[in-house]
Motif scaffolding. Structure first.
Motif, PDB file in Angstrom:
ATOM      1  N   THR A 372       0.865  -1.190   0.000  1.00 43.34           N
ATOM      2  CA  THR A 372       0.000   0.000   0.000  1.00 43.34           C
ATOM      3  C   THR A 372       0.897   1.234   0.000  1.00 43.34           C
ATOM      4  O   THR A 372       1.979   1.220   0.608  1.00 43.34           O
ATOM      5  N   GLN A 373       0.420   2.267  -0.651  1.00 47.89           N
ATOM      6  CA  GLN A 373       1.163   3.529  -0.658  1.00 47.89           C
ATOM      7  C   GLN A 373       1.324   4.050   0.770  1.00 47.89           C
ATOM      8  O   GLN A 373       2.373   4.585   1.130  1.00 47.89           O
ATOM      9  N   ARG A 376       4.028   2.207   2.631  1.00 44.46           N
ATOM     10  CA  ARG A 376       5.311   2.546   1.986  1.00 44.46           C
ATOM     11  C   ARG A 376       5.777   3.917   2.496  1.00 44.46           C
ATOM     12  O   ARG A 376       6.930   4.094   2.872  1.00 44.46           O
ATOM     13  N   LYS A 377       4.833   4.848   2.526  1.00 42.48           N
ATOM     14  CA  LYS A 377       5.169   6.205   2.951  1.00 42.48           C
ATOM     15  C   LYS A 377       5.579   6.252   4.431  1.00 42.48           C
ATOM     16  O   LYS A 377       6.451   7.026   4.815  1.00 42.48           O
ATOM     17  N   LEU A 385       7.989  -0.993  -2.365  1.00 41.18           N
ATOM     18  CA  LEU A 385       6.581  -1.229  -2.703  1.00 41.18           C
ATOM     19  C   LEU A 385       6.508  -2.325  -3.778  1.00 41.18           C
ATOM     20  O   LEU A 385       7.281  -2.295  -4.740  1.00 41.18           O
ATOM     21  N   GLU A 388       2.760  -3.044  -9.095  1.00 42.11           N
ATOM     22  CA  GLU A 388       1.319  -2.834  -9.218  1.00 42.11           C
ATOM     23  C   GLU A 388       0.610  -4.105  -9.721  1.00 42.11           C
ATOM     24  O   GLU A 388      -0.442  -4.490  -9.232  1.00 42.11           O
TER      25      GLU A 388
END
Ligand code: DHB
Length: 469
Positions: A372-373, A376-377, A385, A388
């Motif tokens: 998930t973004q 990751r952030k 990450l 996709e």
């Protein structure tokens, strides 16, 4: 070229098994390779089990050697490898579904599939996503490739699995023949056949992983203690695992992440454009309230009603209002507090890595990745990450509207009323999206059931018999 994927009808043993006073005689075809170029020759094999009476010209109920439904049972748990399994007892010591399915007159097919943590000789990971679903597809193709000689009706393949296995069951049933999986199947030398199936039984599918963290917090935000169990492997001489409980409070940072993830859920849910049976939109406002929440409550209420109708006294539960034996109201917050939180935030894509799902989305040489973004952030380990496409291929929600995916005709989805391994929303979104796209999807949150599967085999078999009629 020689066809190596031919079913040998003459290679079998006849087995007898008595469990809990029930006698089963069955024919076992085992160790069958379902790929021309397996990545792991020990795991990627399947077994076929058949009631022996079918070979004496007999039948069980309406079923015989030619028309029996094929109960396609995977044993995957925790996204780990799921080896082929014989009729007998499961790791908790209970009679397994294969045994009961044979007694009921089904042909049982048990494919072994790869899972996270598996390595080849050179130390590369070989069970990361989408390995397991590709293996299941290859096993289905093998059956179709041998439609004239395998026992049972390959037009009536019903897959069954629990948790990660339930997720795989839903994925297999949502993605029939989709080209996304083709390169993987080609590389392993799967039979060139269709891999769609007839129906899927999915117990607590741990699916929609890329939105499961926000769904979890939509449900549990505000509940800051989590309670879980640790399973130790059985000591030698013991047949049951050692179980210890873990009870922890979330940190302030985790509470903050919980609030942020909860806040993300409504826009995802609304983007699905779900509708109930009366074509009413199922939505959520920015606080997480709305018709989708009411829908979840209605599924819970149906479960409570079923239990009341069995004669159970539920008057001690203050989140349920009952009048004249009928459920009048379920208080969502009370129900969720009753369920209790099991996982720390984020529940699946952990910012410190290390969950089964982080490992599922690894690569040949990287054990864990984010998917998930958000995580990751917020990664505490500067994690990568996942690609996709790898994430996409593990989520049945991405294929339900896709005309290139041949969907199973029927789904039976069960999520125990006190199963907290994932949000109640995950099963609901899956079932409703299927229905909205013309697929028959039966959803219940069975009363009193924790994270488990195969607990209602009589009902499951009645459902299978009904759709096969
Ligand atoms: C399973 C359970 C989980 O809580 C999870 O995150 C993944 C898999 C399982 O039991 O298969």
């Amino acid at each position: 070229m020689k066809d190596n994927l031919i079913f040998d009808e003459n290679s079998y043993t006849v087995e007898m098994l008595e469990l809990e006073g029930k006698n089963l005689v069955y024919r076992a075809f085992e160790g069958i390779r379902y790929l021309n170029r397996p990545v792991d020759g020990k795991m990627q094999i399947l077994s076929i089990f058949v009631p022996e009476v079918f070979y004496k010209g007999g039948s069980i109920g309406a079923y015989n050697l030619k028309n029996a439904p094929i109960f396609f049972q995977n044993t995957v748990g925790g996204y780990m490898p799921g080896p082929s399994e014989r009729p007998g007892r499961n790791f908790m010591g209970n009679v397994n579904a294969s045994f009961e399915a044979l007694l009921h007159g089904y042909v049982v097919v048990s494919p072994g599939v790869r899972g996270r943590g598996m390595k080849d000789k050179s130390g590369r990971y070989i069970g990361t996503a989408p390995a397991a679903v590709c293996d299941l597809k290859a096993a289905v193709r093998f059956l179709r490739h041998n439609a004239g000689s395998v026992p049972g009706d390959v037009g009536k393949i019903i897959s069954n699995g629990t948790s990660a296995g339930g997720a795989l069951s839903s994925l297999l049933a949502s993605t029939g023949n989709h080209p996304d999986y083709e390169p993987y199947l080609k590389a392993m030398g799967a039979a060139e056949e269709s891999d769609h199936i007839f129906a899927a039984s999915c117990y607590c599918p741990i699916t929609n992983l890329d939105h499961a963290d926000m769904a979890y917090e939509w449900e549990f935000c505000g509940i800051n203690e989590y309670h879980t169990m640790k399973f130790g492997y059985p000591e030698s001489g013991e047949d049951k695992p050692e179980i210890t409980s873990v009870d922890v409070c979330m940190t302030d940072v985790q509470k903050q992440m919980s609030a942020e993830l909860k806040h993300q859920f409504p826009s995802y849910l609304n983007s699905l454009n779900l509708k109930d049976e009366e074509e009413n939109k199922l939505t959520l406002d920015e606080h997480g309230d709305g018709s989708f929440k009411e829908y979840i409550i209605s599924v819970a209420a149906a479960s409570v009603q079923k239990e009341l109708d069995r004669g159970t006294d539920l008057s001690g539960l203050d989140w349920i209002s009952i009048q004249d034996g009928k459920v009048k109201e379920i208080k969502f917050d009370g129900y969720i507090a009753f369920r209790t939180r099991m996982k720390v935030t984020p529940a699946f894509d952990n910012t410190a890595m290390g969950t089964p799902e982080n490992e599922l989305f690894g690569t040949e040489d990287l054990q864990y990745r984010h998917f998930t973004q958000y995580s990751r952030k917020h990664s505490e380990v500067n994690g990568e990450l996942a690609d996709e496409q790898q994430i996409r291929m593990m989520n049945p929600m991405n294929y339900i509207e896709d005309k290139k995916a041949e969907k199973a005709k029927h789904f039976r989805i069960r999520h125990g009323a006190v199963d907290r391994d994932t949000s109640l929303a995950v099963s609901a979104m899956l079932a409703v999206k299927l229905r909205n796209n013309g697929v028959d999807a039966d959803l219940e949150y069975p009363w009193g059931i924790p994270h488990a599967g195969d607990y209602d085999l009589e009902e499951l078999f009645t459902w299978i018999d009904g759709i096969c009629r």
